[in-house]
Design a protein around this motif. Structure first.
Motif, mmCIF file in Angstrom:
data_model
loop_
_atom_site.group_PDB
_atom_site.id
_atom_site.type_symbol
_atom_site.label_atom_id
_atom_site.label_comp_id
_atom_site.label_asym_id
_atom_site.label_seq_id
_atom_site.Cartn_x
_atom_site.Cartn_y
_atom_site.Cartn_z
ATOM 1 N N SER A 108 -4.004 6.502 8.299
ATOM 2 C CA SER A 108 -4.364 5.219 8.885
ATOM 3 C C SER A 108 -3.115 4.354 8.960
ATOM 4 N N PHE A 139 -2.396 2.027 7.175
ATOM 5 C CA PHE A 139 -1.907 1.689 5.843
ATOM 6 C C PHE A 139 -1.265 2.853 5.114
ATOM 7 N N SER A 140 -1.458 4.066 5.615
ATOM 8 C CA SER A 140 -1.037 5.255 4.874
ATOM 9 C C SER A 140 0.401 5.183 4.420
ATOM 10 N N ILE A 188 2.391 2.561 4.197
ATOM 11 C CA ILE A 188 2.686 1.430 3.311
ATOM 12 C C ILE A 188 2.254 1.735 1.883
ATOM 13 N N ILE A 189 1.060 2.314 1.706
ATOM 14 C CA ILE A 189 0.590 2.547 0.341
ATOM 15 C C ILE A 189 1.226 3.787 -0.276
ATOM 16 N N GLN A 231 -5.264 7.857 -10.712
ATOM 17 C CA GLN A 231 -5.657 6.705 -9.897
ATOM 18 C C GLN A 231 -5.561 5.434 -10.727
ATOM 19 N N GLU A 236 -8.232 2.691 -7.492
ATOM 20 C CA GLU A 236 -8.688 3.270 -6.235
ATOM 21 C C GLU A 236 -9.651 2.342 -5.493
ATOM 22 N N ARG A 283 -8.812 0.528 -2.208
ATOM 23 C CA ARG A 283 -8.669 1.177 -0.910
ATOM 24 C C ARG A 283 -9.537 0.516 0.156
ATOM 25 N N SER A 284 -10.666 -0.030 -0.273
ATOM 26 C CA SER A 284 -11.527 -0.696 0.704
ATOM 27 C C SER A 284 -11.202 -2.184 0.825
ATOM 28 N N LYS A 285 -10.068 -2.596 0.308
ATOM 29 C CA LYS A 285 -9.635 -4.002 0.418
ATOM 30 C C LYS A 285 -8.268 -4.107 1.092
ATOM 31 N N LEU A 286 -7.822 -2.996 1.672
ATOM 32 C CA LEU A 286 -6.438 -2.949 2.149
ATOM 33 C C LEU A 286 -6.143 -3.999 3.224
ATOM 34 N N CYS A 287 -7.137 -4.329 4.022
ATOM 35 C CA CYS A 287 -6.897 -5.303 5.085
ATOM 36 C C CYS A 287 -6.485 -6.646 4.490
ATOM 37 N N TYR A 315 -3.157 -6.572 2.770
ATOM 38 C CA TYR A 315 -2.038 -6.597 3.709
ATOM 39 C C TYR A 315 -1.762 -8.035 4.147
ATOM 40 N N THR A 375 -17.441 -1.233 -8.695
ATOM 41 C CA THR A 375 -17.256 -1.219 -7.247
ATOM 42 C C THR A 375 -18.572 -1.303 -6.487
#
Lengths: 141, 453
Positions: free
Chosen positions: B285, B287-288, B290-291, B330, B333, B336-340, B343, B405
């Motif tokens: 993605s 983000f791949s 960057i992370i 990890q 982890e 991962r669903s907060k990357l937006c 960023y 989570t």
């Protein structure tokens, strides 16, 4: 991706399992986040960072923040800046490119170059940190 | 899966029971930027603990000796020395400010009574000598006790000055200044096992210095392309091998680690080994990359392994296996669903460090909300702990923390959305031999000890 399964509460899904579940639903968490970002910033290019984002950061001077410093696309912009005589020259050139109004004289302290003649009061204050660190003063247990 | 840690098992197994020991720094809510701790490092014996901050200052703590009359103060760290290492500068040619923030501190192995450390900001590395003075001379002939020169014609007798004890004074003096060798920002320094040389790395280049020579350095890695438009990755960290003085590694923003051998050529642009985990193309993605950027790389004490920290995980590599890591742990982890949003608020660019314990059986790294994570490589167990004022009672055990989570939040758990992303633990350090850890939480330094110890 080879991953060691961590000993976790069996009621919780591990990252991998969660991905599988959501794949069945059709969306990977990262892809969902990517879609969110692209929805907010449609002009975001393929290269991470995107020139629009970077320009915004450069004008704010945020490119100096440690988070961005090692990002390769920031280096590109710093390099680009070195082609200009100074930051005033850079700002003028960018303003012309974007067909924008030159920064107007006034209370806008962030843009002291261009039209506005800077005075000592306008320039950002230099830090002076010749104070003893609070870590060295007194102990708290 | 091979998860061999080095060293023997300490008494009580590897089940640590971490307890609060000390906290340094101010409690007030308004944190001055200068007070933010930017690096933490134990010296080779663990008796000294150095911190650097954004204000360019270094504070060194010293461990108290065992004292039967004050049993509670055994092993406590108290201020030993503090000095201003770097000052803000201005590069007039480029119209850029050079921050005084201390990026890294590395201790030299002790060779005499004095202690030496290297500290660096974005552009300049300095060698500091920290020495003790507990005697002073009295009874000079040519000057008074307060230092004023005496009139030589009034002196009628000669005497031999006597050394008298005085209150311990710890002096720090800059012995070498290694400047003007880096165009880009220095991210790493590493002392070589030969005790004579060290490397410094910036975004695009790595230089090799001799500790005695300040007016030149050798460039050993240069990844700057002829055309900057072709730039695709930068150097993020570099370290010398702990025993092999010809070997070093450097990590990149693309998640790769290169091992170089200085015997093969003067310019180590071609690596000897290349460590990269193959990526699943279907999960790629925006983000791949960057992370996957590696923020820290550290050799194990044994020299057989190394560890890399990227945004979401810590990976342990066997130096003999380049194709994939030995272990992946990890860290958080659930992000991962907060990357937006991570960023947008720049947190995705946070550079977390990681460290090994003395026996290489455990590793530690920081996270958000003042949480830090520990992974025991032998028992395969991990724990999340918090550095907070609330759990700062003397010798109080730290309670494991848990982030939930899903929808159902259990008691004592904290939900992902409640995490404070301004409270980040980027810098941690582990005592080279004992179960003592130092954790930097913004402007506070926490020291925790293992109860069993």
């Amino acid at each position: 991706m080879s991953q060691k399964q961590e000993e976790e509460n069996p009621a919780e899904e591990t990252g991998e399992e969660k991905q599988d579940t959501q794949e069945k639903e059709g969306i990977l968490p990262e892809r969902a986040e990517e879609a969110k970002l692209k929805a907010k910033y449609p002009s975001l290019g393929q290269k991470p960072g995107g020139s629009d984002f970077l320009m915004k950061r450069l004008q704010k001077g945020d490119y100096k923040s440690s988070h961005w410093r090692s990002h390769w696309s920031v280096l590109l912009c710093v390099y680009e800046m070195q082609k200009y005589f100074d930051s005033g020259d850079y700002n003028m050139a960018k303003a012309k490119m974007k067909n924008k109004q030159l920064p107007s004289a006034g209370p806008d302290k962030n843009l002291v170059t261009g039209d506005h003649i800077p005075t000592p009061q306008d320039l950002p204050q230099r830090k002076s940190s010749l104070v003893t660190s609070k870590l060295a003063g007194g102990q708290v247990e | 899966m091979a998860g061999a840690g080095g060293g023997g098992c300490p008494a009580g197994g590897n089940d640590f029971q971490w307890c609060f020991s000390q906290v340094k720094g101010a409690i007030d809510e308004d944190v001055a930027e200068a007070d933010i701790i930017s690096t933490v490092e134990f010296n080779c014996s663990g008796d000294l603990l150095a911190t650097g901050d954004k204000g360019g200052r270094v504070v060194i703590f010293q461990r108290e000796q065992e004292n039967k009359s004050r049993p509670h103060s055994r092993g406590e760290y108290n201020v030993y020395s503090t000095f201003q290492s770097h000052e803000p500068e201005f590069d007039y040619l480029k119209s850029l400010e050079i921050e005084e923030k201390i990026n890294k501190i590395r201790w030299l192995p002790q060779q005499n009574a004095a202690h030496f450390l290297l500290s660096t900001n974005d552009k300049t590395i300095k060698l500091w000598k920290i020495s003790e003075r507990d005697k002073r001379a009295e009874g000079y002939n040519l000057k008074d006790e307060d230092g004023r020169l005496r009139d030589p014609f009034r002196i009628t007798a000669l005497r031999v000055p006597i050394l008298k004890p005085m209150d311990l004074m710890v002096e720090a003096s800059p012995r070498r200044i290694f400047a003007n060798a880096h165009t880009y920002h220095i991210n790493s320094i590493s002392v070589n096992s030969d005790h004579e040389t060290y490397l410094s790395a910036d975004d695009l280049r790595i230089n090799l210095w001799h500790l005695e020579i300040t007016d030149r350095s050798f460039n050993i890695v240069d990844i700057k392309p002829a055309n900057m438009e072709e730039l695709t990755e930068v150097i993020t960290a570099a370290e010398f091998h702990p025993h092999q003085c010809n070997v070093f590694v450097y990590s990149s923003s693309k998640g790769t680690i290169r091992l170089c051998d200085m015997r093969s050529s003067a310019l180590c642009d071609r690596h000897s080994k290349f460590f990269e985990e193959p990526e699943d193309p279907s999960s790629r993605s925006f983000f791949s990359e960057i992370i996957s950027s590696i923020s820290d790389v550290k050799f194990s004490h044994s020299g057989r392994y190394m560890m890399s920290r990227d945004y979401l995980s810590v990976k342990v590599w066997d130096l003999n296996m380049e194709s994939r890591p030995l272990e992946t742990h990890q860290v958080h982890e659930y992000l991962r669903s907060k990357l937006c949003s991570l960023y947008e608020n720049d947190c995705i660019f946070d550079k977390f460090e990681c460290c090994w314990n003395g026996s290489d059986s455990a590793i530690m790294t920081g996270s958000y909300n003042n949480f830090f994570r520990m992974f025991d490589r032998d028992t395969r167990r991990d724990v999340t702990l918090e550095a907070s004022r609330e759990s700062s009672k003397p010798r109080a055990s730290l309670k494991p923390r848990k982030v939930c989570t899903g929808g159902k939040r259990k008691k004592d758990e904290i939900s992902v959305d409640s995490l404070d992303f301004n409270k980040k633990i980027l810098h941690t350090a582990w005592h080279p031999a004992d179960s003592v850890i130092a954790v930097a939480a913004t402007n506070n330094l926490y020291i925790f000890q293992d109860k069993i110890n």
